[in-house]
Scaffold this motif. Structure first.
Motif, PDB file in Angstrom:
ATOM      1  N   THR A   1      -7.296  -8.281  -8.683  1.00  0.00           N
ATOM      2  CA  THR A   1      -7.084  -7.492  -7.475  1.00  0.00           C
ATOM      3  C   THR A   1      -8.429  -7.052  -6.929  1.00  0.00           C
ATOM      4  O   THR A   1      -9.263  -6.533  -7.672  1.00  0.00           O
TER       5      THR A   1
ATOM      6  N   ARG B   1      -4.287  -9.165  -4.060  1.00  0.00           N
ATOM      7  CA  ARG B   1      -4.215  -9.827  -5.364  1.00  0.00           C
ATOM      8  C   ARG B   1      -4.525 -11.311  -5.183  1.00  0.00           C
ATOM      9  O   ARG B   1      -3.910 -11.985  -4.355  1.00  0.00           O
TER      10      ARG B   1
ATOM     11  N   GLY C   1      -9.413   3.519   0.275  1.00  0.00           N
ATOM     12  CA  GLY C   1      -9.524   2.610  -0.857  1.00  0.00           C
ATOM     13  C   GLY C   1      -9.575   1.153  -0.463  1.00  0.00           C
ATOM     14  O   GLY C   1      -9.735   0.278  -1.311  1.00  0.00           O
TER      15      GLY C   1
ATOM     16  N   TRP D   1      -8.075  -2.392   1.729  1.00  0.00           N
ATOM     17  CA  TRP D   1      -6.884  -3.228   1.581  1.00  0.00           C
ATOM     18  C   TRP D   1      -6.906  -3.848   0.192  1.00  0.00           C
ATOM     19  O   TRP D   1      -7.886  -4.471  -0.197  1.00  0.00           O
ATOM     20  N   GLN D   2      -5.833  -3.691  -0.562  1.00  0.00           N
ATOM     21  CA  GLN D   2      -5.766  -4.232  -1.915  1.00  0.00           C
ATOM     22  C   GLN D   2      -5.109  -5.611  -1.887  1.00  0.00           C
ATOM     23  O   GLN D   2      -3.952  -5.760  -1.483  1.00  0.00           O
TER      24      GLN D   2
ATOM     25  N   GLY E   1     -10.579  -5.260  -3.362  1.00  0.00           N
ATOM     26  CA  GLY E   1     -10.440  -4.442  -2.168  1.00  0.00           C
ATOM     27  C   GLY E   1     -11.220  -5.032  -1.007  1.00  0.00           C
ATOM     28  O   GLY E   1     -12.315  -5.568  -1.193  1.00  0.00           O
TER      29      GLY E   1
ATOM     30  N   ALA F   1     -13.260  -7.548 -11.707  1.00  0.00           N
ATOM     31  CA  ALA F   1     -11.817  -7.306 -11.612  1.00  0.00           C
ATOM     32  C   ALA F   1     -11.279  -6.903 -12.982  1.00  0.00           C
ATOM     33  O   ALA F   1     -11.076  -7.747 -13.844  1.00  0.00           O
TER      34      ALA F   1
ATOM     35  N   SER G   1       0.841  -1.184   0.000  1.00  0.00           N
ATOM     36  CA  SER G   1       0.000   0.000   0.000  1.00  0.00           C
ATOM     37  C   SER G   1       0.880   1.239   0.000  1.00  0.00           C
ATOM     38  O   SER G   1       2.104   1.166   0.075  1.00  0.00           O
TER      39      SER G   1
END
Length: 323
Positions: A220, A201, A196, A198-199, A222, A317, A7
């Motif tokens: 990816t 993958r 935004g 937690w991103q 969120g 996605a 991040s």
């Protein structure tokens, strides 16, 4: 595999290491608290290992092998881990079953995975239904558990995800900031998420957090709360005696599952619930997407040829890639 991405460094800080035979990633929204949170996390995971490891002869779980069907008192930590495992068995109709310990030993997964890969001893694959989770009796009121003689427990399908949930809640409550804990890709978040969200993958191929996967579909997503887990048959594989083996065992056969899915990712209110559902989907095989839909769980299933199937609620996605 689920991989928490890096991040914005101005708002979060992260560290990576290894414990419980897998990768550990901790991310916090207050960089000044990273070191203290990591110390607490390390202590927590050491306690989990001492209670729940199948590979440590001095663990509480290993001690249950010698109880010969007698009720014995266990620590609150192991009782909680067993409760999670038994509840997972119940909610998945036995597709995730903690009594697969002997079956795991029989296929050669009887030590840390790095050692399993180096072992060339032959194995004899035998079709044998596991004893079944209903044979285990846990009494939370007295803190005792009864394991029938000859039954060996394995908490590998639930313990890491449960530990991630427990650690994320504990750290967020103690530090007062947003926390992400990922153990081998089983990811739990707690506290206030960064802008935004937690991103994370989601991918088929295990790899470093900073590198895009070289092959296989990926996406990816969120997260702002709960947990996300991916189970698959493409990682933790080994070859022994002419057999290609992996760590997802079908309780109905005692053998590595043969599934139309190579990975299944699930989002749920807890990482433990997500991981139980993703593992069960591999075992259930064809029609697992309908089962997940009935449960209202957003999920992403990837077939052996790379086709991606999603259930309602799974986010679109735009970075989806072809296999």
């Amino acid at each position: 595999m689920t991989t928490p991405l890096k991040s914005e460094p101005r708002t979060t800080a992260a560290t990576d290491w290894r414990a419980l035979g897998t990768t550990v990633r901790l991310v916090v929204t207050d960089p000044a608290l990273l070191e203290s949170c990591n110390l607490l996390l390390a202590r927590h995971l050491a306690e989990v290992d001492a209670a729940c490891s199948r590979f440590r002869p001095d663990s509480e779980l290993a001690a249950l092998d010698t109880t010969a069907g007698r009720p014995v008192r266990v620590s609150p930590l192991l009782a909680e881990a067993l409760d999670v495992a038994l509840r997972a068995a119940g909610t998945t109709d036995g597709a995730v079953d903690p009594t697969v310990g002997s079956a795991m030993d029989a296929i050669g997964y009887d030590r840390d995975f790095t050692l399993v890969q180096e072992d060339d001893r032959p194995v004899r694959l035998t079709l044998r239904r596991t004893p079944g989770w209903r044979t285990v009796r846990l009494d939370r009121a007295t803190g005792t558990v009864t394991v029938p003689e000859g039954v060996r427990l394995d908490l590998g399908a639930t313990a890491k995800a449960w530990a991630a949930d427990r650690a994320a809640r504990m750290l967020a409550g103690t530090a007062g900031c947003g926390v992400l804990v990922s153990l081998g890709g089983d990811t739990a978040v707690a506290g206030e998420a960064p802008a935004g969200g937690w991103q994370i993958r989601v991918q088929d191929v295990t790899g470093p957090v900073d590198e895009m996967p070289a092959g296989g579909p990926h996406a990816t997503v969120g997260m702002r709360g709960g947990g996300l887990a991916t189970s698959g048959t493409t990682a933790r594989r080994w070859r022994r005696g002419g057999h290609d083996l992996h760590h997802i065992v079908d309780p109905r056969t005692g053998l590595p599952v043969r599934s139309p899915w190579r990975t299944v990712s699930v989002a749920a209110s807890t990482c433990a619930d997500a991981n139980a559902a993703s593992t069960a989907a591999l075992v259930k095989g064809a029609g697992a997407e309908k089962w997940l839909t009935r449960l209202g769980l957003p999920a992403r299933l990837v077939t052996q040829n790379g086709t991606v199937v999603t259930t309602p609620g799974w986010p679109t996605a735009p970075v989806e890639a072809a296999a």
